[in-house]
Scaffold this motif. Sequence first.
Motif, PDB file in Angstrom:
ATOM      1  N   THR A  89       0.849  -1.184   0.000  1.00  0.00           N
ATOM      2  CA  THR A  89       0.000   0.000   0.000  1.00  0.00           C
ATOM      3  C   THR A  89       0.889   1.240   0.000  1.00  0.00           C
ATOM      4  O   THR A  89       2.083   1.156   0.256  1.00  0.00           O
ATOM      5  CB  THR A  89      -0.871   0.054   1.256  1.00  0.00           C
ATOM      6  OG1 THR A  89      -0.016   0.188   2.386  1.00  0.00           O
ATOM      7  CG2 THR A  89      -1.704  -1.187   1.405  1.00  0.00           C
ATOM      8  N   ASP A  91       1.021   3.658   2.045  1.00  0.00           N
ATOM      9  CA  ASP A  91       1.580   3.972   3.348  1.00  0.00           C
ATOM     10  C   ASP A  91       2.717   3.033   3.722  1.00  0.00           C
ATOM     11  O   ASP A  91       3.715   3.451   4.306  1.00  0.00           O
ATOM     12  CB  ASP A  91       0.468   3.884   4.388  1.00  0.00           C
ATOM     13  CG  ASP A  91       0.658   4.927   5.440  1.00  0.00           C
ATOM     14  OD1 ASP A  91       0.613   4.572   6.623  1.00  0.00           O
ATOM     15  OD2 ASP A  91       0.906   6.087   5.078  1.00  0.00           O
ATOM     16  N   LYS A  95       6.595   4.062   4.550  1.00  0.00           N
ATOM     17  CA  LYS A  95       7.252   3.663   5.791  1.00  0.00           C
ATOM     18  C   LYS A  95       8.551   2.950   5.517  1.00  0.00           C
ATOM     19  O   LYS A  95       9.534   3.137   6.232  1.00  0.00           O
ATOM     20  CB  LYS A  95       6.330   2.752   6.580  1.00  0.00           C
ATOM     21  CG  LYS A  95       5.251   3.518   7.276  1.00  0.00           C
ATOM     22  CD  LYS A  95       4.536   2.667   8.275  1.00  0.00           C
ATOM     23  CE  LYS A  95       3.805   3.576   9.222  1.00  0.00           C
ATOM     24  NZ  LYS A  95       2.713   2.932   9.879  1.00  0.00           N
TER      25      LYS A  95
ATOM     26  N   SER B 529      -4.516  -0.071   5.353  1.00  0.00           N
ATOM     27  CA  SER B 529      -3.576   1.037   5.219  1.00  0.00           C
ATOM     28  C   SER B 529      -2.573   1.020   6.344  1.00  0.00           C
ATOM     29  O   SER B 529      -1.541   1.644   6.268  1.00  0.00           O
ATOM     30  CB  SER B 529      -4.327   2.361   5.203  1.00  0.00           C
ATOM     31  OG  SER B 529      -4.911   2.580   6.466  1.00  0.00           O
ATOM     32  N   SER B 530      -2.880   0.321   7.411  1.00  0.00           N
ATOM     33  CA  SER B 530      -1.986   0.123   8.561  1.00  0.00           C
ATOM     34  C   SER B 530      -1.271   1.393   8.962  1.00  0.00           C
ATOM     35  O   SER B 530      -0.096   1.407   9.252  1.00  0.00           O
ATOM     36  CB  SER B 530      -0.962  -0.969   8.256  1.00  0.00           C
ATOM     37  OG  SER B 530      -0.081  -0.512   7.243  1.00  0.00           O
ATOM     38  N   GLY B 531      -1.963   2.463   8.910  1.00  0.00           N
ATOM     39  CA  GLY B 531      -1.299   3.749   9.145  1.00  0.00           C
ATOM     40  C   GLY B 531      -1.664   4.301  10.500  1.00  0.00           C
ATOM     41  O   GLY B 531      -2.828   4.458  10.808  1.00  0.00           O
ATOM     42  N   SER B 532      -0.679   4.557  11.305  1.00  0.00           N
ATOM     43  CA  SER B 532      -0.965   5.325  12.503  1.00  0.00           C
ATOM     44  C   SER B 532      -0.573   6.770  12.249  1.00  0.00           C
ATOM     45  O   SER B 532      -1.119   7.690  12.799  1.00  0.00           O
ATOM     46  CB  SER B 532      -0.171   4.779  13.679  1.00  0.00           C
ATOM     47  OG  SER B 532       1.199   4.743  13.334  1.00  0.00           O
ATOM     48  N   GLY B 533       0.351   6.974  11.358  1.00  0.00           N
ATOM     49  CA  GLY B 533       0.778   8.333  11.049  1.00  0.00           C
ATOM     50  C   GLY B 533      -0.193   9.015  10.109  1.00  0.00           C
ATOM     51  O   GLY B 533      -0.642  10.103  10.368  1.00  0.00           O
ATOM     52  N   SER B 534      -0.532   8.352   9.036  1.00  0.00           N
ATOM     53  CA  SER B 534      -1.383   9.027   8.062  1.00  0.00           C
ATOM     54  C   SER B 534      -2.828   8.956   8.498  1.00  0.00           C
ATOM     55  O   SER B 534      -3.276   7.950   8.983  1.00  0.00           O
ATOM     56  CB  SER B 534      -1.221   8.371   6.705  1.00  0.00           C
ATOM     57  OG  SER B 534      -1.457   6.996   6.831  1.00  0.00           O
ATOM     58  N   ARG B 538      -8.164   9.259   4.208  1.00  0.00           N
ATOM     59  CA  ARG B 538      -7.730   9.066   2.830  1.00  0.00           C
ATOM     60  C   ARG B 538      -8.206   7.742   2.263  1.00  0.00           C
ATOM     61  O   ARG B 538      -8.374   7.587   1.078  1.00  0.00           O
ATOM     62  CB  ARG B 538      -6.207   9.086   2.740  1.00  0.00           C
ATOM     63  CG  ARG B 538      -5.610  10.462   2.880  1.00  0.00           C
ATOM     64  CD  ARG B 538      -4.182  10.422   2.482  1.00  0.00           C
ATOM     65  NE  ARG B 538      -3.424   9.615   3.402  1.00  0.00           N
ATOM     66  CZ  ARG B 538      -2.104   9.652   3.473  1.00  0.00           C
ATOM     67  NH1 ARG B 538      -1.424  10.444   2.703  1.00  0.00           N
ATOM     68  NH2 ARG B 538      -1.470   8.878   4.313  1.00  0.00           N
TER      69      ARG B 538
END
Lengths: 124, 559
Positions: A89, A91, A95, B529-534, B538
């Motif tokens: 993905t 993100d 990372k 999306s595994s996002g902690s930052g973003s 979105r």
Amino acid sequence: MSYVPGQPVTAVVQRVEIHKLRQGENLILGFSIGGGIDQDPAQNPFSEDKTDKGIYVTRVSEGGPAEVAGLQIGDKIMQVNGWDMTMVTHDQARKRLTKRSEEVVRLLVTRQGLQKAVQQSMLA
Amino acid sequence: MQDRLHILEDLNMLYIRQMALSLEDTELQRKLDHEIRMREGACKLLAACSQREQALEATKSLLVCSSRILSYMGELQHRKEAQVLGRTARRPSDTGPPDERSPCRGTICISDIRIPLMWKDTEYFKNKGDLHRWAVFLLLQLGGNIQDTEMVLVDRTLTDISFQSSVLFTEAGPDFELRLELYGACVEEEGALAGAPRRLASKLSNSLGRSSGRRVRASLESAGGSGGSSAASPILLPTPAVGGPRYHLLAQTVLTLASVQDGFRTHDLTLTSNEESPAWLPLYGSVCCRLAAQPLCMTQPVMSGTLRVQSWGQVHGILKGTNLFCYRHPGEANAQEDPLFTIAINKETRVRAGERDQTLGAPLTLSISNQYGGDEVTHTLQMESRGALQRWMEALWQLFFDMSQWKQCCDELMKIEVPPPRKPPPALAKQGSLYHEMAIEPLDDIAAVTDILAKREGPPLDVPPHWLALFTEKLPTSKLPIHAPRSPSPPRACPGPRATPWGRPRTLSLDAAPRGRPPLPPRSSSSSSSGSGSPAPRQRSPPAQGFRAKARPWLQSPV
């Protein structure tokens, strides 16, 4: 660079080694990425195959570490320090590039014309 | 037998009315009369009903009225007893210390109630296709106040029972007990075989699907037996129609002050029915809701008056909730302007009366001390008179007492929305999924499809959806981009990130249509999306809105 689902992906790649630049608290590489399996591939201006969901370089800042290392706009990033970037993905890709513990990233990138360049060099 | 029951019923009503009259309690009398009339109306409506759904609504009203009458009767008996005892006891018995404090009343609001279900695989695979439906509603009781939620139809496409309405109880004390009772009834098949002769019915019940057959058998057995009593006691308030729908108590629980929180929380349910009961629903065993409490001391000013504060001069002080607001003059407070300054009053505050400095000769003072970090800040208030000092001290002690009683409700004011008066139940449309509405002719009429979608989902698609390309032949060879499959597992009773002001996650049914407002997708399901930052916004791609792909900007990130 189009691929057939189920078949292994083959590409001619170029190794690019980028040394990150320290800017305050952050380590930056000096380019921007676009794409990812969670993004809409039809909007990718750089890809040859509009179903390709890979990570592409969309901008390279002038004089930055990426430009110095030879990264070009429109390159597709295949690997970063051994980690695959063809099925991630957006993100996850970001990372993997911005790990604070790594000061150097070694990318494998591919671009249109590399295949042809290799063939020509073999013929010559 | 029916006549005798009828006579008994009338006698009971008469007795109830007499008791109310004798007590000369007009308020209770009026409420009782109202409920009795409502009950009669509901009985008549039930007798006149032809459709199952109307009968269910009428039975529900009947049940609620009966419960209310019972509770008023209990109250009447209580008061009657007290009256009788009061007359015999001439001497005023010592009821305790003279200045026994009672905590202030408050408003309790329970909202966003959701009860998870746990369907077994037999419901999907071995059921011969028939969709079992249940009608459920919640009965809430606090003290003498009984309220109900709307009736909700449940079938196996739902993962939870959700009640949109919120229920408000006023005049509750901190020792309140809010009893929740879940009643359910089958929507179909129970009445269909009620009239059939026993042999035919038993033959039919053997050849139906497993679960519906079991249900029919159970209902036949119970119908032959007790003669259709509702949850209320049979002799006192018997329900008329035997063939009508019957509500069974499925689960219950009691909530107290300990369960109050300004957020979504899960509580355990005590299940009271088992698989043999005709209206059994596979409940997971918990209920999620937001139980908020607003004690009066937090919303209304407890005390106000003129004060003289050291280094600020003369001010008009208003004690409300956890603050003492000080304004220049009373008019400012009414004009909703900001106070001159505010003194915090909470559990950590210490109040002392008396002189701080003897030599100043200021006898009527009050000191309020607060700890801010390591420092102690003390404000000295000077009163106009001894009477004023007494009144302020009394108000402050009462406030501290209320805070100790209402505990977590006094830390911060919990928001409570007064629910709009509930509309009468609309003509119950058959609850179907999107597929039921997709009868399009001719079959490839794209305009019809987009019309249906637009009507359902609200705002029209401003960008042509992706699948349109299939028909306009813009991309002849490419396949449609397949979004990464997301596991549509709704968050099991644990609150996700904030979708509403108090953070209640919305769960989507598996294939049922979105009801009312367009649903916000559960945030925890966009885990790819595994996002902690973003930020999550979105990546919104709601799982239930299948082929509706909104065009999103192609994301670029600098690294």
